[in-house]
Write a protein that holds these residues in place. Structure first.
Motif, PDB file in Angstrom:
ATOM      1  N   ASN A 296     -38.900   9.479  10.023  1.00  0.00           N
ATOM      2  CA  ASN A 296     -38.389  10.064  11.254  1.00  0.00           C
ATOM      3  C   ASN A 296     -37.484  11.243  10.922  1.00  0.00           C
ATOM      4  O   ASN A 296     -36.601  11.148  10.082  1.00  0.00           O
ATOM      5  CB  ASN A 296     -37.606   8.989  12.024  1.00  0.00           C
ATOM      6  CG  ASN A 296     -37.094   9.492  13.343  1.00  0.00           C
ATOM      7  OD1 ASN A 296     -36.068  10.150  13.383  1.00  0.00           O
ATOM      8  ND2 ASN A 296     -37.797   9.177  14.423  1.00  0.00           N
ATOM      9  N   PHE A 297     -37.713  12.394  11.602  1.00  0.00           N
ATOM     10  CA  PHE A 297     -36.952  13.598  11.285  1.00  0.00           C
ATOM     11  C   PHE A 297     -35.454  13.410  11.530  1.00  0.00           C
ATOM     12  O   PHE A 297     -34.616  13.928  10.800  1.00  0.00           O
ATOM     13  CB  PHE A 297     -37.473  14.793  12.097  1.00  0.00           C
ATOM     14  CG  PHE A 297     -38.763  15.336  11.571  1.00  0.00           C
ATOM     15  CD1 PHE A 297     -38.836  15.891  10.298  1.00  0.00           C
ATOM     16  CD2 PHE A 297     -39.916  15.291  12.337  1.00  0.00           C
ATOM     17  CE1 PHE A 297     -40.032  16.387   9.809  1.00  0.00           C
ATOM     18  CE2 PHE A 297     -41.122  15.781  11.849  1.00  0.00           C
ATOM     19  CZ  PHE A 297     -41.184  16.335  10.582  1.00  0.00           C
ATOM     20  N   ALA A 298     -35.115  12.672  12.556  1.00  0.00           N
ATOM     21  CA  ALA A 298     -33.696  12.440  12.836  1.00  0.00           C
ATOM     22  C   ALA A 298     -33.050  11.665  11.692  1.00  0.00           C
ATOM     23  O   ALA A 298     -31.921  11.942  11.289  1.00  0.00           O
ATOM     24  CB  ALA A 298     -33.540  11.682  14.146  1.00  0.00           C
ATOM     25  N   LEU A 299     -33.797  10.693  11.161  1.00  0.00           N
ATOM     26  CA  LEU A 299     -33.285   9.900  10.051  1.00  0.00           C
ATOM     27  C   LEU A 299     -33.095  10.775   8.816  1.00  0.00           C
ATOM     28  O   LEU A 299     -32.083  10.664   8.106  1.00  0.00           O
ATOM     29  CB  LEU A 299     -34.252   8.752   9.737  1.00  0.00           C
ATOM     30  CG  LEU A 299     -33.885   7.846   8.555  1.00  0.00           C
ATOM     31  CD1 LEU A 299     -32.533   7.180   8.808  1.00  0.00           C
ATOM     32  CD2 LEU A 299     -34.957   6.788   8.337  1.00  0.00           C
ATOM     33  N   ILE A 300     -34.054  11.691   8.587  1.00  0.00           N
ATOM     34  CA  ILE A 300     -33.933  12.598   7.453  1.00  0.00           C
ATOM     35  C   ILE A 300     -32.681  13.461   7.587  1.00  0.00           C
ATOM     36  O   ILE A 300     -31.946  13.671   6.631  1.00  0.00           O
ATOM     37  CB  ILE A 300     -35.185  13.482   7.322  1.00  0.00           C
ATOM     38  CG1 ILE A 300     -36.391  12.632   6.920  1.00  0.00           C
ATOM     39  CG2 ILE A 300     -34.972  14.602   6.306  1.00  0.00           C
ATOM     40  CD1 ILE A 300     -37.683  13.406   6.824  1.00  0.00           C
ATOM     41  N   ASP A 301     -32.440  13.967   8.818  1.00  0.00           N
ATOM     42  CA  ASP A 301     -31.248  14.786   9.044  1.00  0.00           C
ATOM     43  C   ASP A 301     -29.979  13.998   8.743  1.00  0.00           C
ATOM     44  O   ASP A 301     -29.043  14.506   8.125  1.00  0.00           O
ATOM     45  CB  ASP A 301     -31.213  15.283  10.495  1.00  0.00           C
ATOM     46  CG  ASP A 301     -32.217  16.408  10.735  1.00  0.00           C
ATOM     47  OD1 ASP A 301     -32.664  17.019   9.739  1.00  0.00           O
ATOM     48  OD2 ASP A 301     -32.554  16.649  11.900  1.00  0.00           O
ATOM     49  N   MET A 302     -29.946  12.745   9.193  1.00  0.00           N
ATOM     50  CA  MET A 302     -28.771  11.904   8.958  1.00  0.00           C
ATOM     51  C   MET A 302     -28.588  11.656   7.462  1.00  0.00           C
ATOM     52  O   MET A 302     -27.477  11.728   6.933  1.00  0.00           O
ATOM     53  CB  MET A 302     -28.919  10.575   9.705  1.00  0.00           C
ATOM     54  CG  MET A 302     -28.803  10.704  11.209  1.00  0.00           C
ATOM     55  SD  MET A 302     -29.294   9.192  12.069  1.00  0.00           S
ATOM     56  CE  MET A 302     -28.186   7.992  11.338  1.00  0.00           C
ATOM     57  N   GLN A 303     -29.691  11.373   6.793  1.00  0.00           N
ATOM     58  CA  GLN A 303     -29.623  11.127   5.358  1.00  0.00           C
ATOM     59  C   GLN A 303     -29.165  12.378   4.626  1.00  0.00           C
ATOM     60  O   GLN A 303     -28.365  12.302   3.688  1.00  0.00           O
ATOM     61  CB  GLN A 303     -31.002  10.692   4.839  1.00  0.00           C
ATOM     62  CG  GLN A 303     -31.400   9.292   5.230  1.00  0.00           C
ATOM     63  CD  GLN A 303     -32.786   8.932   4.703  1.00  0.00           C
ATOM     64  OE1 GLN A 303     -33.682   9.768   4.655  1.00  0.00           O
ATOM     65  NE2 GLN A 303     -32.964   7.685   4.305  1.00  0.00           N
ATOM     66  N   MET A 304     -29.676  13.542   5.055  1.00  0.00           N
ATOM     67  CA  MET A 304     -29.322  14.788   4.394  1.00  0.00           C
ATOM     68  C   MET A 304     -27.841  15.096   4.574  1.00  0.00           C
ATOM     69  O   MET A 304     -27.171  15.548   3.644  1.00  0.00           O
ATOM     70  CB  MET A 304     -30.175  15.932   4.946  1.00  0.00           C
ATOM     71  CG  MET A 304     -30.200  17.148   4.032  1.00  0.00           C
ATOM     72  SD  MET A 304     -31.068  16.780   2.476  1.00  0.00           S
ATOM     73  CE  MET A 304     -30.545  18.163   1.467  1.00  0.00           C
ATOM     74  N   ASP A 305     -27.335  14.839   5.788  1.00  0.00           N
ATOM     75  CA  ASP A 305     -25.907  15.056   6.028  1.00  0.00           C
ATOM     76  C   ASP A 305     -25.071  14.174   5.120  1.00  0.00           C
ATOM     77  O   ASP A 305     -24.084  14.632   4.515  1.00  0.00           O
ATOM     78  CB  ASP A 305     -25.562  14.765   7.492  1.00  0.00           C
ATOM     79  CG  ASP A 305     -26.042  15.860   8.435  1.00  0.00           C
ATOM     80  OD1 ASP A 305     -26.333  16.967   7.943  1.00  0.00           O
ATOM     81  OD2 ASP A 305     -26.134  15.592   9.650  1.00  0.00           O
ATOM     82  N   TYR A 306     -25.460  12.896   5.039  1.00  0.00           N
ATOM     83  CA  TYR A 306     -24.724  11.980   4.162  1.00  0.00           C
ATOM     84  C   TYR A 306     -24.804  12.439   2.709  1.00  0.00           C
ATOM     85  O   TYR A 306     -23.792  12.487   1.999  1.00  0.00           O
ATOM     86  CB  TYR A 306     -25.292  10.561   4.287  1.00  0.00           C
ATOM     87  CG  TYR A 306     -24.886   9.663   3.134  1.00  0.00           C
ATOM     88  CD1 TYR A 306     -23.604   9.144   3.055  1.00  0.00           C
ATOM     89  CD2 TYR A 306     -25.790   9.365   2.104  1.00  0.00           C
ATOM     90  CE1 TYR A 306     -23.213   8.345   1.979  1.00  0.00           C
ATOM     91  CE2 TYR A 306     -25.411   8.582   1.032  1.00  0.00           C
ATOM     92  CZ  TYR A 306     -24.124   8.074   0.982  1.00  0.00           C
ATOM     93  OH  TYR A 306     -23.741   7.291  -0.091  1.00  0.00           O
ATOM     94  N   SER A 307     -26.011  12.806   2.273  1.00  0.00           N
ATOM     95  CA  SER A 307     -26.206  13.224   0.881  1.00  0.00           C
ATOM     96  C   SER A 307     -25.384  14.466   0.547  1.00  0.00           C
ATOM     97  O   SER A 307     -24.731  14.538  -0.494  1.00  0.00           O
ATOM     98  CB  SER A 307     -27.690  13.495   0.596  1.00  0.00           C
ATOM     99  OG  SER A 307     -28.443  12.304   0.678  1.00  0.00           O
ATOM    100  N   MET A 308     -25.419  15.450   1.450  1.00  0.00           N
ATOM    101  CA  MET A 308     -24.701  16.693   1.188  1.00  0.00           C
ATOM    102  C   MET A 308     -23.188  16.480   1.178  1.00  0.00           C
ATOM    103  O   MET A 308     -22.474  17.029   0.332  1.00  0.00           O
ATOM    104  CB  MET A 308     -25.102  17.747   2.228  1.00  0.00           C
ATOM    105  CG  MET A 308     -26.539  18.221   2.090  1.00  0.00           C
ATOM    106  SD  MET A 308     -27.077  19.348   3.407  1.00  0.00           S
ATOM    107  CE  MET A 308     -26.157  20.827   2.978  1.00  0.00           C
ATOM    108  N   ASN A 309     -22.690  15.673   2.122  1.00  0.00           N
ATOM    109  CA  ASN A 309     -21.252  15.402   2.169  1.00  0.00           C
ATOM    110  C   ASN A 309     -20.788  14.632   0.939  1.00  0.00           C
ATOM    111  O   ASN A 309     -19.757  14.954   0.336  1.00  0.00           O
ATOM    112  CB  ASN A 309     -20.898  14.618   3.440  1.00  0.00           C
ATOM    113  CG  ASN A 309     -21.050  15.453   4.696  1.00  0.00           C
ATOM    114  OD1 ASN A 309     -20.967  16.672   4.642  1.00  0.00           O
ATOM    115  ND2 ASN A 309     -21.293  14.799   5.816  1.00  0.00           N
ATOM    116  N   THR A 310     -21.572  13.610   0.563  1.00  0.00           N
ATOM    117  CA  THR A 310     -21.223  12.819  -0.622  1.00  0.00           C
ATOM    118  C   THR A 310     -21.270  13.680  -1.874  1.00  0.00           C
ATOM    119  O   THR A 310     -20.363  13.630  -2.713  1.00  0.00           O
ATOM    120  CB  THR A 310     -22.184  11.624  -0.770  1.00  0.00           C
ATOM    121  OG1 THR A 310     -22.101  10.801   0.391  1.00  0.00           O
ATOM    122  CG2 THR A 310     -21.833  10.791  -2.007  1.00  0.00           C
ATOM    123  N   ALA A 311     -22.323  14.493  -1.997  1.00  0.00           N
ATOM    124  CA  ALA A 311     -22.464  15.355  -3.172  1.00  0.00           C
ATOM    125  C   ALA A 311     -21.278  16.309  -3.285  1.00  0.00           C
ATOM    126  O   ALA A 311     -20.737  16.521  -4.383  1.00  0.00           O
ATOM    127  CB  ALA A 311     -23.774  16.139  -3.096  1.00  0.00           C
TER     128      ALA A 311
END
Length: 449
Positions: A296-311
């Motif tokens: 799901n694209f929304a899930l990808i966006d959420m995951q990407m936000d988490y990944s980028m913030n954590t990184a």
């Protein structure tokens, strides 16, 4: 009539030259063998673009390669072999005069991928032979199943390890940046990665997985896939910077950007990554990576936000630690569009340990003492992040997470201190208590022991 004669003569000369180009020789000047965990790569250095064909033979298993208008200029008996798949490389009688036939004796039947690469970087024409190793792939799959089973059991118990994937940049055909003293980036990155692996595995609650364990190339997109298959929670890619001059110096940490890098060094890094894919010999034949279209694209966006913030948070902590042991190129994390950083589900950073093209830093990066300092700084930064923000269901969450307790009838500070393996003073400090008196229903924060 004369004009017609000249035209015919020029056409004839053109055809002659075209034929000559078509029949140009592609002599083999060198042969190299790289053995990875699930495939072996053989690379032939050629004087020109090759015309080739190949076929398999069995009983015993062999791969036969025919090169038109070619001869072998290298001593095949002196080519070092690695791994168990390739038993011998030898010449054989060609099918036509002026051609060259190469026979590769194998320990098992294979379905090879053979392709030519145009000149790039310091390399000329090459012919690449990729041989998948079924035995090696089966062993890797078995190990991954064991890791998955162990992690599932730990999740049920709520004390799983946080998995850190460590990617040693470049490898095999791709040396990476090369220093003035012929120091190869690929060797420095693997040395630091192995030191970081050792340090992470010494920490209860953390586990390290190496993307590559030896001198072989791993496709840039496949690096994230390997991390994902090992259920990695975080990925750190180790590199040693290179530039067109020897002036730039200092370590840096990079995170993903959706735009091209702004700095000259960043653009050079992106270009270097593009060249790396071609040097590794996969840029022209690799298909798309795992199909994520079902997500799901929304899930990808959420995951990407988490990944980028954590990184970004980890990058800041790693930079802080690096600044204690070496000079920094930039004091803040930098952004670049790099393939190894783009996983939406795995927070990823790229650490440049220093400039291998800087004479002083090249000398430092070659020493085990400095490699250990860099590895310790990277690991300290990662540990610092996950101690303040441990992942749910992990041993780190049990050890460093915030625990709460609701006071029941008959409980006192001394009883709770003994139960949670802490001290009365620690309980009072964590809850800003001025006395030892507790009330029923009061919610206390339990400090880590």
């Amino acid at each position: 009539m004369q004009g017609s004669f000249r035209l015919s003569r020029w056409i004839g000369l053109g055809l002659y030259l075209l034929c000559g180009l078509a029949m140009a020789s592609s002599d083999v000047s060198g042969v190299r063998v790289w053995s990875g965990p699930d495939n072996t790569r053989i690379v032939l250095d050629l004087s020109g673009a090759p015309q080739f064909s190949h076929f398999n033979l069995s009983k015993p298993n062999r791969l036969v390669l025919d090169l038109s208008a070619s001869k072998m200029l290298s001593d095949l008996s002196k080519v070092p072999l690695s791994g168990d798949l390739v038993k011998k490389i030898r010449p054989s009688t060609p099918k036509a005069k002026g051609d060259f036939r190469l026979v590769i004796e194998l320990s098992q039947a294979v379905n090879p991928t053979v392709f030519a690469l145009k000149p790039t970087g310091n390399y000329g024409h090459r012919l690449v032979i990729d041989l998948p190793d079924k035995a090696g792939s089966a062993q890797i799959k078995k190990q991954q199943q064991q890791i998955s089973k162990a992690k599932t059991q730990q999740q049920l118990a709520g004390n799983r390890d946080i998995i850190i994937a460590i990617d040693a940049g470049h490898g095999g055909e791709d040396p990476g940046a090369i220093g003035n003293k012929r120091t190869y980036e690929k060797h420095i990155t693997l040395a630091i990665a192995k030191r970081a692996q050792r340090l992470i595995n010494q920490e209860p609650g953390l586990k390290a997985v190496l993307i590559r364990e030896g001198d072989y190339f791993v496709n840039l997109n496949k690096r994230s896939q390997i991390a994902r298959k090992n259920k990695a929670d975080f990925l750190v890619s180790i590199h040693a910077d290179g530039f067109t001059s020897s002036q730039p110096k200092g370590a840096s940490v990079w995170v993903v950007s959706t735009r091209r890098a702004k700095s000259e060094v960043g653009r050079h890094l992106e270009q270097h990554e593009a060249e790396s894919d071609l040097l590794g010999g996969v840029g022209e034949v690799m298909g798309s990576v795992e199909n994520d279209a079902h997500l799901n694209f929304a899930l990808i966006d959420m995951q990407m936000d988490y990944s980028m913030n954590t990184a970004y948070e980890v990058a800041k902590k790693v930079l802080g630690e690096l600044g204690k042991v070496t000079s920094l190129h930039k004091k803040r994390p930098e952004h670049a569009s790099l393939a190894v950083l783009k996983s939406p589900d795995i927070p990823s950073i790229l650490v440049e340990a220093g400039f291998i093209t800087n004479h002083k830093e090249e000398k430092l990066l070659k020493t085990g003492n400095h490699q250990e300092k860099i590895a310790k700084a990277v690991v300290k930064g990662i540990k610092a992040h996950y101690r303040t923000k441990p992942l749910a269901g992990t041993l780190y969450a049990q050890t460093y997470g915030v625990r709460k307790h609701t006071v029941r009838k008959g409980e006192s500070l001394s009883v709770l201190a003994a139960r949670y393996n802490t001290s009365v003073a620690g309980l009072k400090k964590a809850n800003k208590l001025t006395s030892n008196t507790l009330r029923i229903g009061q919610v206390l924060t339990i400090p880590n022991s």
